[in-house]
Design a protein around this motif. Structure first.
Motif, PDB file in Angstrom:
ATOM      1  N   ARG A 261      71.821  31.987 -14.248  1.00 19.30           N
ATOM      2  CA  ARG A 261      72.354  32.845 -13.196  1.00 19.30           C
ATOM      3  C   ARG A 261      73.324  32.118 -12.267  1.00 19.30           C
ATOM      4  NH1 ARG A 261      67.498  36.774 -10.894  1.00 19.30           N
ATOM      5  NH2 ARG A 261      67.266  38.039 -12.792  1.00 19.30           N
ATOM      6  N   GLN A 262      72.933  30.938 -11.795  1.00 20.63           N
ATOM      7  CA  GLN A 262      73.761  30.247 -10.812  1.00 20.63           C
ATOM      8  C   GLN A 262      75.125  29.904 -11.383  1.00 20.63           C
ATOM      9  OE1 GLN A 262      72.954  30.101  -7.725  1.00 20.63           O
ATOM     10  NE2 GLN A 262      74.770  28.981  -7.044  1.00 20.63           N
ATOM     11  N   THR A 263      75.143  29.449 -12.621  1.00 19.47           N
ATOM     12  CA  THR A 263      76.424  29.146 -13.262  1.00 19.47           C
ATOM     13  C   THR A 263      77.272  30.401 -13.407  1.00 19.47           C
ATOM     14  OG1 THR A 263      75.467  27.294 -14.489  1.00 19.47           O
ATOM     15  CG2 THR A 263      77.515  28.231 -15.345  1.00 19.47           C
ATOM     16  N   ALA A 264      76.635  31.503 -13.794  1.00 19.35           N
ATOM     17  CA  ALA A 264      77.356  32.765 -13.951  1.00 19.35           C
ATOM     18  C   ALA A 264      77.931  33.234 -12.620  1.00 19.35           C
ATOM     19  CB  ALA A 264      76.429  33.830 -14.531  1.00 19.35           C
ATOM     20  N   ILE A 265      77.178  33.089 -11.550  1.00 16.79           N
ATOM     21  CA  ILE A 265      77.643  33.501 -10.220  1.00 16.79           C
ATOM     22  C   ILE A 265      78.877  32.702  -9.821  1.00 16.79           C
ATOM     23  CG2 ILE A 265      77.071  33.450  -7.751  1.00 16.79           C
ATOM     24  CD1 ILE A 265      74.138  34.075  -8.647  1.00 16.79           C
ATOM     25  N   GLN A 266      78.822  31.398 -10.011  1.00 21.90           N
ATOM     26  CA  GLN A 266      79.949  30.550  -9.643  1.00 21.90           C
ATOM     27  C   GLN A 266      81.193  30.884 -10.463  1.00 21.90           C
ATOM     28  OE1 GLN A 266      78.367  26.597 -10.129  1.00 21.90           O
ATOM     29  NE2 GLN A 266      77.200  26.664  -8.214  1.00 21.90           N
ATOM     30  N   GLU A 267      80.993  31.122 -11.751  1.00 23.21           N
ATOM     31  CA  GLU A 267      82.130  31.469 -12.604  1.00 23.21           C
ATOM     32  C   GLU A 267      82.757  32.791 -12.169  1.00 23.21           C
ATOM     33  OE1 GLU A 267      80.618  31.451 -16.551  1.00 23.21           O
ATOM     34  OE2 GLU A 267      80.720  29.252 -16.769  1.00 23.21           O
ATOM     35  N   LEU A 268      81.940  33.759 -11.812  1.00 16.56           N
ATOM     36  CA  LEU A 268      82.446  35.072 -11.407  1.00 16.56           C
ATOM     37  C   LEU A 268      83.191  34.998 -10.079  1.00 16.56           C
ATOM     38  CD1 LEU A 268      79.503  37.422 -12.427  1.00 16.56           C
ATOM     39  CD2 LEU A 268      81.793  37.374 -13.420  1.00 16.56           C
ATOM     40  N   VAL A 269      82.674  34.214  -9.138  1.00 15.07           N
ATOM     41  CA  VAL A 269      83.347  34.095  -7.844  1.00 15.07           C
ATOM     42  C   VAL A 269      84.756  33.525  -8.030  1.00 15.07           C
ATOM     43  CG1 VAL A 269      83.331  32.938  -5.603  1.00 15.07           C
ATOM     44  CG2 VAL A 269      81.211  33.884  -6.520  1.00 15.07           C
ATOM     45  N   CYS A 270      84.876  32.466  -8.816  1.00 14.38           N
ATOM     46  CA  CYS A 270      86.194  31.854  -9.008  1.00 14.38           C
ATOM     47  C   CYS A 270      87.090  32.708  -9.909  1.00 14.38           C
ATOM     48  CB  CYS A 270      86.045  30.440  -9.555  1.00 14.38           C
ATOM     49  SG  CYS A 270      85.453  29.264  -8.298  1.00 14.38           S
ATOM     50  N   ARG A 271      86.492  33.478 -10.814  1.00  7.87           N
ATOM     51  CA  ARG A 271      87.297  34.415 -11.605  1.00  7.87           C
ATOM     52  C   ARG A 271      87.871  35.508 -10.707  1.00  7.87           C
ATOM     53  NH1 ARG A 271      84.229  37.335 -16.370  1.00  7.87           N
ATOM     54  NH2 ARG A 271      83.528  35.175 -16.661  1.00  7.87           N
ATOM     55  N   TYR A 272      87.063  35.961  -9.757  1.00 11.31           N
ATOM     56  CA  TYR A 272      87.550  36.923  -8.772  1.00 11.31           C
ATOM     57  C   TYR A 272      88.735  36.349  -8.000  1.00 11.31           C
ATOM     58  CZ  TYR A 272      87.610  39.495  -4.331  1.00 11.31           C
ATOM     59  OH  TYR A 272      88.003  40.198  -3.219  1.00 11.31           O
ATOM     60  N   ALA A 273      88.612  35.084  -7.569  1.00 11.04           N
ATOM     61  CA  ALA A 273      89.698  34.438  -6.831  1.00 11.04           C
ATOM     62  C   ALA A 273      90.977  34.372  -7.666  1.00 11.04           C
ATOM     63  CB  ALA A 273      89.273  33.037  -6.398  1.00 11.04           C
ATOM     64  N   THR A 274      90.841  34.109  -8.948  1.00 11.58           N
ATOM     65  CA  THR A 274      92.011  34.043  -9.832  1.00 11.58           C
ATOM     66  C   THR A 274      92.685  35.402  -9.954  1.00 11.58           C
ATOM     67  OG1 THR A 274      91.044  32.228 -11.102  1.00 11.58           O
ATOM     68  CG2 THR A 274      92.786  33.498 -12.173  1.00 11.58           C
ATOM     69  N   HIS A 275      91.884  36.472 -10.118  1.00  9.55           N
ATOM     70  CA  HIS A 275      92.440  37.818 -10.191  1.00  9.55           C
ATOM     71  C   HIS A 275      93.125  38.198  -8.882  1.00  9.55           C
ATOM     72  CE1 HIS A 275      90.703  39.803 -13.935  1.00  9.55           C
ATOM     73  NE2 HIS A 275      90.234  38.577 -13.982  1.00  9.55           N
ATOM     74  N   LEU A 276      92.483  37.866  -7.766  1.00 10.64           N
ATOM     75  CA  LEU A 276      93.047  38.196  -6.458  1.00 10.64           C
ATOM     76  C   LEU A 276      94.363  37.462  -6.232  1.00 10.64           C
ATOM     77  CD1 LEU A 276      92.654  39.683  -3.761  1.00 10.64           C
ATOM     78  CD2 LEU A 276      91.389  37.669  -2.939  1.00 10.64           C
TER      79      LEU A 276
END
Length: 296
Positions: A261-276
Motif C-alpha cells: 500500500r505505502q509504495t502504491a500511495i507514493q507512486e500515485l501521488v507523484c503520478r498525480y504531480a506529473t499529470h498536473l
C-alpha cells in the motif's frame, strides 16, 4: 495559502462576493465581464504577493520571461472563472461553451459499481465538475472539502445553490470517512482537490516544474484503502465563454497486498504531480495557486 483576492476582512469579503453575484444575476455576463478589467487591474496593483507568485510561476512554464501583460492575464483568467461560478451554480451553464473529453471513460469506471474518486486541483474551474454532478442524472457527486479553508466557496455555494452546498462532505469530522465510504459503496463519485497541503497534513515531495513540491497524501491513502478508481479532472478556462473539461484515469483501483500500500500511495501521488504538471504547461494562466508553491 489563500488563492482568493477576497482574502481581506470577512465583512469586505462577503460584501464584494454579494456585489459580484448581484451584477452577474441582474446585469448579465457581458456587463460583469466588462467590469472584470478594472477589478483585475485593482487587485494586480494592490496585491504584490499574488503578483510575485504569478510571475514566479509563469517564469517556470513560459518559454520567455513573463511581462506585466502575462501577470494581468493570469489574474484576469482567475477572475473570469470566479465570475462563471455564478452561472455554473445557478443552472445557467448554457451561457458557456463547455466541451467534455473522457467522460465515457468516467462512466465506464462508475459502471463497475465501486464508485470513484475524482481528483481535481486549483488549475481551472472545479465548479464545472459540480455542474456535471447536479445536472447529469448518471453522475451522483459528493465533494470532500476543508470548509474552514474554503470559506469564500462555502459562502458562494450557500448563496447560489444550497442543494450543491448539501453535497459537501466536510473534512476532519468524526463521520467523514464513513460518509465517503458510504458514497463510494453506493457507486457515487467523491470529488476532492489534490494539489494543496493544509497545515500539518502528511505530504510527499514530488518533482514539479523542476523543483520538489509538497503534495497531500490523504486522497491517495483513501483511494488505496478503499480500492477505488482515481480519475483526474480539469475544467480548463479557454477564454471568452469556453471551457475544456477533461477526465483522465490515474488508476483503475489498487489491487495489491497491505504491504504494497505505502509504495502504491507514493507512486500515485507523484503520478498525480506529473499529470498536473503537463496540464499546467498546457494551460498556464489557469494556475490558481497564488503563493510560493515550492516552499517547505
Amino acid at each position: 495559502m489563500s488563492t482568493a483576492w477576497f482574502a481581506q476582512k470577512e465583512r469586505s469579503t462577503t460584501f464584494w462576493l454579494r456585489v459580484i453575484i448581484w451584477i452577474a444575476r441582474h446585469l448579465g455576463r457581458g456587463v460583469a465581464r466588462g467590469l472584470l478589467y478594472p477589478i483585475t487591474g485593482y487587485f494586480v496593483v494592490s496585491s504584490p504577493a499574488t503578483r510575485k507568485a504569478s510571475r514566479d510561476f509563469l517564469q517556470r512554464v513560459l518559454d520567455r520571461p513573463p511581462g506585466w501583460k502575462d501577470v494581468f492575464r493570469h489574474h484576469h483568467c482567475f477572475a473570469s472563472v470566479i465570475l462563471d461560478r455564478v452561472f455554473l451554480l445557478t443552472g445557467r451553464e448554457s451561457l458557456l461553451d463547455i466541451q467534455v473529453h473522457g467522460y465515457e471513460m468516467a462512466l465506464e469506471q462508475l459502471a463497475k459499481g465501486k464508485g470513484a474518486i475524482l481528483l481535481g486541483s486549483h488549475l481551472g474551474s472545479f465548479e464545472a465538475l459540480r455542474v456535471l454532478g447536479m445536472y447529469d442524472a448518471q453522475l451522483s457527486l459528493k465533494v470532500l472539502m476543508i470548509v474552514e479553508h474554503n470559506q469564500m466557496i462555502t459562502r458562494m455555494l450557500n448563496l447560489l445553490n444550497p442543494e450543491v452546498a448539501r453535497s459537501v462532505i466536510p473534512v476532519g469530522q468524526p463521520d467523514t470517512f464513513l460518509r465517503v465510504k458510504e458514497a463510494l459503496d453506493k457507486g457515487e463519485i467523491v470529488g476532492m482537490l489534490g494539489d494543496r497541503v493544509v497545515d500539518k497534513e502528511k505530504q510527499l515531495r514530488c518533482d514539479f516544474l523542476g523543483e520538489p513540491a509538497g503534495f497531500p497524501m490523504g486522497p491517495m491513502q483513501l483511494a488505496v484503502a478503499l480500492k477505488v478508481p482515481v480519475i483526474m479532472f480539469y475544467g480548463i478556462y479557454a477564454g471568452g465563454n469556453r471551457y475544456q473539461v477533461y477526465f483522465e484515469l490515474l488508476t483503475p483501483g489498487f489491487d495489491g497486498s497491505r504491504e504494497q500500500r505505502q509504495t502504491a500511495i507514493q507512486e500515485l501521488v507523484c503520478r498525480y504531480a506529473t499529470h498536473l504538471e503537463a496540464k499546467a504547461k498546457m494551460a498556464p494562466y489557469n494556475w490558481f495557486n497564488f503563493y510560493d508553491y515550492w516552499r517547505d
